[in-house]
Design a protein around this motif. Structure first.
Motif, short mmCIF file in Angstrom:
data_model
loop_
_atom_site.label_atom_id
_atom_site.label_comp_id
_atom_site.label_asym_id
_atom_site.label_seq_id
_atom_site.Cartn_x
_atom_site.Cartn_y
_atom_site.Cartn_z
N TYR A 124 0.85 -1.20 0.00
CA TYR A 124 0.00 0.00 0.00
C TYR A 124 0.88 1.24 0.00
O TYR A 124 1.85 1.33 0.76
N CYS A 131 0.49 5.68 -0.30
CA CYS A 131 -0.37 6.85 -0.35
C CYS A 131 0.52 8.06 -0.62
O CYS A 131 1.40 8.38 0.19
N ILE A 144 -2.12 -1.44 -3.67
CA ILE A 144 -3.07 -0.32 -3.62
C ILE A 144 -2.27 0.97 -3.65
O ILE A 144 -1.44 1.20 -2.78
N GLU A 197 -2.82 4.92 -3.53
CA GLU A 197 -3.82 5.95 -3.24
C GLU A 197 -3.22 7.33 -3.43
O GLU A 197 -2.05 7.58 -3.11
N ARG A 247 -8.37 9.54 -5.90
CA ARG A 247 -8.68 8.19 -6.40
C ARG A 247 -7.68 7.21 -5.83
O ARG A 247 -6.71 7.58 -5.16
N PHE A 248 -7.91 5.93 -6.09
CA PHE A 248 -6.87 4.95 -5.82
C PHE A 248 -6.90 3.91 -6.93
O PHE A 248 -7.90 3.76 -7.64
N LYS A 285 -12.61 8.70 -6.10
CA LYS A 285 -13.21 9.04 -4.81
C LYS A 285 -14.47 9.89 -4.98
O LYS A 285 -15.15 10.21 -4.00
N ILE A 343 -9.18 3.46 3.15
CA ILE A 343 -8.95 4.71 2.41
C ILE A 343 -10.00 5.72 2.87
O ILE A 343 -11.08 5.36 3.34
#
Length: 627
Positions: free
Chosen positions: A7, A9, A537, A539, A543-544, A600, A624
């Protein structure tokens, strides 16, 4: 079995650049920087390693001339003079890679200093010049910009073939200079397969993004700046059964969609298809040109072997340029042209790209020539085919067409590009032809598009050849490694503003990602999927992107569960055959790898992520936040 989820971000690049800019401007304000001791910020906006920003203050208002000295002779020096000021924030462009660049800063009062800016070697993914034939007298202060068609990097080459500008993010499709000197090109952010980006970006030569124009239907292929600054952008309706068949007019300041043209309202979708057409990608619009003289949009539809003109106001069809075979006779009689002049040497264009309108109303394009026929029994093999730039003269009163120029047919298969490419008109008799999609297998033109070829196979070669011809004489020819979508000849500096400070803007909006109504009854397990699925993932702010690997036919569904409700997203694991692949930037090496963008937009609050794989629902251990 091992289990692992990756993940990340990250900020949007606009946000990262704003943070970097705020830091170096604060440093500048506190530092007391002078001509003798300037602040030098290399790669200030994080994505162009061949530039710098030099900042200092002077007690009097003076103009400044910046010169990046050439490697060999004085005539290679790249200079630009900036307007008088007391505070100087100077973009330094066109640095050589892996080199101690000498940069002279000279004030109008006679003072000067020379800096040394050492650059690193560029990443391996850049495509090198293999051969170039031109002169500094011809190219002058221009560079050849190539926009990528794969995982290589957008780059600009000088008259010796040196890369003097590049981006470390893979911006998508065409690259055009706007009236204000900035560049308009596609966002590097993935939105939909096979190559759709979240929107269009406005970016300067340093790499600073001023605006991203997000679109509900995403961005592909091309754009056009209108005289009032508003933007024509190619897109589609992602909720329909077809793609690449819409154009929108976008407000330059707000990102609002002001007008939409849907080509399904203009043309039938089930006649006269090219060899690459299917019902989903029936038109494949790869270029838009606004013709002010006729107040019309001129559009290239690869999968109908047709260039069309539609009225800007009404959207009604004006004419169709292409082989009339297979079209309804009533349309042929009303909208198609009849060849005149030297008809023995006349050729229609097939699966063309990059249409344009000359000042006198002639139509030019890159005639890829893929299949070079409308009927399967007449299709040509790539190894027997040719591509070319072509100029047609049309008479819309008599509905006649004459071929008045071409370049490329005489070069045969070695100049053949089954996809991408462009032409440019400079003046009558002076043109560019960019054959950017050349691919070889075992020494012969490949049957597949370059995006689908195995780059690690020693028998595979990808090439781009860009030529400029004036009055029948080739004055420029460059061959590079890799495939490139289009070429544009541009100077690095622009007479207007060269850099403006302040955070960039995210305008417009993404679509609400469609959900899947069914909630399968499966066993929910408090464990992670096996690491073979390689779940990732990514992010960011709006959006992701979900990445995963699945055997074909696997039932896969991404589930978002939160206080505001549940959202299930079906993940297509079926084999997908793409008939066109104008950019392979988002393609995976393993066709079992899938990626799926979730906007999102329409989400609010915090959601936990779960994943259904066949009979089980797994917890991914990730949440998220939206809104």
């Amino acid at each position: 079995m091992s289990n692992c989820i990756t993940y990340t971000c990250e900020d949007h690049l606009i946000t990262s650049q704003a943070k970097a800019e705020k830091a170096f401007l604060a440093d500048f304000e506190q530092g007391g920087y002078t001509l003798e001791n300037p602040l030098v910020v290399e790669n200030p906006y994080l994505i162009n390693p061949l530039c710098a920003l030099v900042m200092f203050k002077t007690s009097e208002e003076v103009s400044v001339t910046v010169t990046v000295h050439g490697k060999r002779i004085q005539r290679e020096d790249l200079s630009h003079t900036f307007a008088p000021a007391k505070e100087h924030k100077l973009p330094i462009l066109g640095l050589y890679e892996d080199f101690s660049n000498k940069v002279e800063i000279k004030l109008s009062n006679g003072s000067s200093t020379t800096l040394t800016i050492k650059t690193a070697k560029l990443p391996a993914r850049v495509s090198r010049c293999r051969h170039i034939s031109t002169s500094i007298d011809y190219l002058k202060n221009n560079f050849m910009f190539l926009s990528t068609a794969g995982k290589n990097s957008p780059a600009a080459y000088d008259y010796k073939g040196n890369i003097r500008w590049m981006l470390t993010v893979n911006t998508m499709f065409d690259l055009k200079r706007a009236e204000n000197g900035n560049l308009l090109t596609g966002s590097p952010r993935f939105c939909h397969m096979p190559y759709n980006a979240t929107g269009l970006i406005e970016i300067d030569m340093l790499g600073k993004i001023y605006k991203e124009y997000r679109l509900p239907g995403s961005y592909h292929h091309d754009q056009w700046e209108m005289e009032d600054g508003n933007l024509l952008i190619l897109t589609q309706d992602m909720h329909s059964d077809t793609v690449e068949d819409q154009c929108v007019l976008v407000d330059r300041n707000t990102g609002e969609i002001l007008k939409t043209w849907d080509f399904k309202d203009v043309l039938p979708q089930d006649v006269a298809g090219s060899g690459s057409q299917d019902a989903h990608d029936w038109f494949h619009n790869n270029a838009v040109w606004y013709d002010k003289n006729t107040n019309a949009l001129v559009l290239s539809g690869r999968h109908q072997d047709a260039i069309i003109s539609i009225d800007y106001d009404s959207g009604k069809l004006n004419w169709i340029l292409g082989d009339p075979e297979g079209w309804p006779q009533e349309m042929v009689d009303k909208y198609f042209f009849t060849p005149v002049g030297d008809v023995e040497n006349f050729d229609w264009q097939y699966e063309q790209h990059a249409c344009l309108v000359t000042p006198t109303g002639d139509i030019m394009c890159f005639d890829n020539g893929q299949f070079r026929a409308k009927s399967k029994e007449n299709y040509l093999k790539n190894s027997e085919n040719f591509s070319r730039g072509v100029r047609y003269r049309i008479d819309t009163d008599k509905m006649e067409i004459e071929q008045v120029w071409q370049y490329g047919k005489e070069r045969g298969p070695e100049f053949f590009s089954p996809y991408i490419c462009n032409v440019e008109y400079y003046e009558d008799g002076h043109y560019m032809v960019h054959s950017g999609g050349i691919g070889y297998e075992n020494g012969l033109p490949a049957d597949s598009l370059g995006s689908f070829l195995d780059k690690n196979d020693p028998n595979v070669e990808l090439r781009s050849v860009t030529i400029e011809e004036k009055n029948g004489v080739v004055l420029y020819e460059m061959e590079t490694e890799g495939n490139f979508y289009r070429a544009e000849k541009l100077p690095l500096y622009h007479d207007g503003e060269n850099v403006s400070f302040g955070p960039g803007q995210l305008l417009g909006k993404l679509d609400v990602t469609p959900t899947f109504d069914t909630d399968p009854e499966v066993e929910e397990v408090n464990e992670l999927p096996d690491s073979w699925h390689n779940i990732i993932i990514e992010e960011d702010e709006d959006r992701f992107v979900f990445h995963g690997k699945f055997e074909r036919g696997t039932l896969a569904m991404l589930c978002l569960e939160g206080d505001e409700g549940k959202h299930n997203y079906f993940i297509n694991t079926a084999a997908v055959r793409h008939l066109a692949m104008c950019s392979g930037a988002f393609l995976e090496d393993d066709d079992r790898d899938v990626k799926f963008n979730v906007s999102k937009e329409g989400l609010k609050g915090r959601y936990t992520l779960k994943l259904i794989i066949n009979e089980k629902k797994y917890h991914l251990g990730i949440s998220i936040f939206a809104g």
